[in-house]
Write a protein that holds these residues in place. Structure first.
Motif, PDB file in Angstrom:
ATOM      1  N   ASP A 116       1.101  -1.386  -0.129  1.00 17.40           N
ATOM      2  CA  ASP A 116       0.407   0.204   0.258  1.00 17.40           C
ATOM      3  C   ASP A 116       0.575   0.907  -0.007  1.00 17.40           C
ATOM      4  N   SER A 117       1.760   1.388   1.457  1.00 20.29           N
ATOM      5  CA  SER A 117       3.122   2.525   0.950  1.00 20.29           C
ATOM      6  C   SER A 117       3.575   3.241  -0.464  1.00 20.29           C
ATOM      7  N   CYS A 118       3.740   1.884  -0.930  1.00 13.70           N
ATOM      8  CA  CYS A 118       4.616   2.126  -2.467  1.00 13.70           C
ATOM      9  C   CYS A 118       3.644   2.137  -3.221  1.00 13.70           C
ATOM     10  N   LYS A 119       2.741   1.791  -3.700  1.00 14.00           N
ATOM     11  CA  LYS A 119       1.203   2.664  -4.745  1.00 14.00           C
ATOM     12  C   LYS A 119       0.909   3.669  -4.488  1.00 14.00           C
ATOM     13  N   LYS A 120       0.425   4.002  -2.896  1.00 13.31           N
ATOM     14  CA  LYS A 120       0.189   5.215  -2.412  1.00 13.31           C
ATOM     15  C   LYS A 120       1.455   6.301  -3.433  1.00 13.31           C
ATOM     16  N   ALA A 121       2.622   6.319  -3.095  1.00 11.12           N
ATOM     17  CA  ALA A 121       3.948   6.724  -3.401  1.00 11.12           C
ATOM     18  C   ALA A 121       3.864   6.864  -4.720  1.00 11.12           C
ATOM     19  N   GLU A 122       3.462   5.058  -5.704  1.00  8.87           N
ATOM     20  CA  GLU A 122       3.602   5.169  -7.369  1.00  8.87           C
ATOM     21  C   GLU A 122       5.200   4.668  -7.333  1.00  8.87           C
ATOM     22  N   VAL A 123       5.464   3.956  -6.840  1.00 10.15           N
ATOM     23  CA  VAL A 123       7.085   3.393  -6.835  1.00 10.15           C
ATOM     24  C   VAL A 123       6.765   1.893  -6.636  1.00 10.15           C
ATOM     25  N   PRO A 124       7.721   0.788  -7.525  1.00 13.40           N
ATOM     26  CA  PRO A 124       7.774   0.129  -7.756  1.00 13.40           C
ATOM     27  C   PRO A 124       8.089  -0.488  -6.382  1.00 13.40           C
ATOM     28  N   LEU A 125       7.464  -2.187  -5.740  1.00 16.07           N
ATOM     29  CA  LEU A 125       7.934  -3.145  -4.842  1.00 16.07           C
ATOM     30  C   LEU A 125       8.537  -4.265  -5.250  1.00 16.07           C
ATOM     31  N   PHE A 126      10.018  -4.299  -4.736  1.00 20.67           N
ATOM     32  CA  PHE A 126      10.670  -5.909  -5.416  1.00 20.67           C
ATOM     33  C   PHE A 126      10.280  -6.669  -4.065  1.00 20.67           C
ATOM     34  N   VAL A 127      11.274  -8.144  -4.487  1.00 22.15           N
ATOM     35  CA  VAL A 127      10.998  -9.088  -2.953  1.00 22.15           C
ATOM     36  C   VAL A 127      12.467  -9.857  -3.505  1.00 22.15           C
ATOM     37  N   ALA A 128      13.084 -10.121  -2.617  1.00 17.28           N
ATOM     38  CA  ALA A 128      14.541 -10.736  -3.396  1.00 17.28           C
ATOM     39  C   ALA A 128      14.432 -12.332  -3.221  1.00 17.28           C
ATOM     40  N   TYR A 129      13.438 -12.774  -3.714  1.00 14.83           N
ATOM     41  CA  TYR A 129      13.344 -14.677  -4.338  1.00 14.83           C
ATOM     42  C   TYR A 129      14.024 -14.479  -5.758  1.00 14.83           C
ATOM     43  N   TYR A 130      15.604 -14.254  -5.244  1.00 12.75           N
ATOM     44  CA  TYR A 130      15.989 -14.885  -7.120  1.00 12.75           C
ATOM     45  C   TYR A 130      16.031 -15.825  -7.359  1.00 12.75           C
ATOM     46  N   ARG A 131      15.466 -16.924  -6.759  1.00 16.26           N
ATOM     47  CA  ARG A 131      15.445 -18.309  -6.908  1.00 16.26           C
ATOM     48  C   ARG A 131      14.605 -18.211  -8.068  1.00 16.26           C
TER      49      ARG A 131
END
Length: 334
Positions: A116-131
């Protein structure tokens, strides 16, 4: 989503611990149009040492100062999970894309707040599921999607680990078994990778249930989990995890069963898997893994920020792993 207008991704890292030594941070300087420009850790001597050893030009002991640095335009949060929500909010409020370590947060509710925080700020959010970006897992997904082992029937995850002596002797410094910091125990740390990989292969898990317990009574977190889950695709799954097993019982494997074959692999092993097809096998398929294991995923993140494709691991998919884990550990029997 706001357009990332810079021609180069300039990373700032919050929390340069062990994961930043080889797995992730060094890759940021090996990817075109990507640089690591600043690092942060509360311990001044440790952050100065890290910056010197890795030739990082700037270091900070305050996360707010790093986030506010005008040269930094993307934030990698490599802290334990209890700080992920707060750091994500700060980075999003500053208008900077976020890459956060796994598990994404301590709870599914915290994951949703991060999204929600990233959506409101209009910035992308990535998670380190590198597999999701490693070559042997990409190949397994290709085999599944192409029908190489027929229609997928079920998948089983089996993980048994011994209680290593160093876990007991350094228990007071082991945040991975403190639910207040990690959300749970080694199940949250390790099964999160396995369950996210299942999401990558088969799509969203829509139903999950299980039981957990603390049989060893060594630390406060659960040390055994068993459960089942159902994917939106109709595939059925089961899992059994124990972190106080005997040496003889040690195992880490996932088996995917299809109508015309099966695939067996280790999530945390070498870059290889075994394939059975149409009554024949197994055939061993081997791939070279990168020295910096997160490099392929980070490359997709840099690419997405620069308008060149999409990353396979974002906040939406990352939160799903937390939701499944939460269902599997509830109820805790003792």
């Amino acid at each position: 989503m706001k357009k990332f207008t810079d021609s180069e991704v300039r990373w700032g890292i919050i929390g340069v611990g062990n994961v930043c030594e080889v797995k992730s941070a060094p890759a940021m300087n090996l990817i075109p149009n990507s640089r690591l420009v600043a690092v942060m850790r509360r311990d001044e001597s440790k952050v100065k040492d890290y910056a010197a050893r890795h030739q990082v030009p700037k270091w900070y002991t305050d996360a707010n100062a790093l986030i506010a640095d005008p040269e930094v335009n993307a934030i990698y949060i490599a802290t334990p999970p209890n700080a992920h929500l707060e750091m994500t909010r700060l980075a999003a409020d500053a208008g900077k894309p976020v890459y956060v370590e796994k598990p994404m947060a301590r709870t599914h509710a915290e994951c949703l707040e991060m999204i929600d925080s990233c959506k409101k700020a209009e910035v992308p959010l990535f998670v380190a599921y590198y597999r999701r970006a490693l070559p042997h897992f990409v190949k397994i997904k290709e085999l599944i999607d192409s029908g190489a082992i027929g229609d997928i029937r079920s998948v089983h995850i089996n993980m048994k680990q011994v209680l290593r002596p160093e876990i007991i002797t350094h228990l007071e410094n082991n945040w991975r078994v403190d639910p207040e910091i990690a959300g749970g125990g080694y199940f949250f740390d390790l099964a999160s990778h396995q369950l996210d990989l299942m999401d990558f292969f088969f799509g969203k898990i829509t139903h999950a249930s299980g039981y957990s317990a603390n049989q060893g009574k060594i630390y406060p977190a659960e040390d055994i989990v068993a459960g089942s889950f159902v994917f939106e695709s109709g595939v059925l799954g089961t899992g059994n995890w124990c972190f106080t097993a005997s040496k003889e019982a040690e195992i880490e494997e996932t088996i995917i069963y299809g109508s015309q074959g099966m695939i067996r692999f280790e999530t945390f092993g070498k870059g290889e898997f075994e394939l059975w097809q149409n009554g024949e096998g197994p055939s061993l398929h081997q791939f070279e893994l990168p020295k910096h294991i997160q490099q392929p995923l980070i490359q997709t993140i840099v690419g997405e920020l620069l308008g060149e494709g999409l990353s396979p691991s974002d906040g939406i998919s990352g939160a799903r792993a937390n939701w499944v884990m939460q269902q599997l550990v509830t109820p805790r029997l003792f």
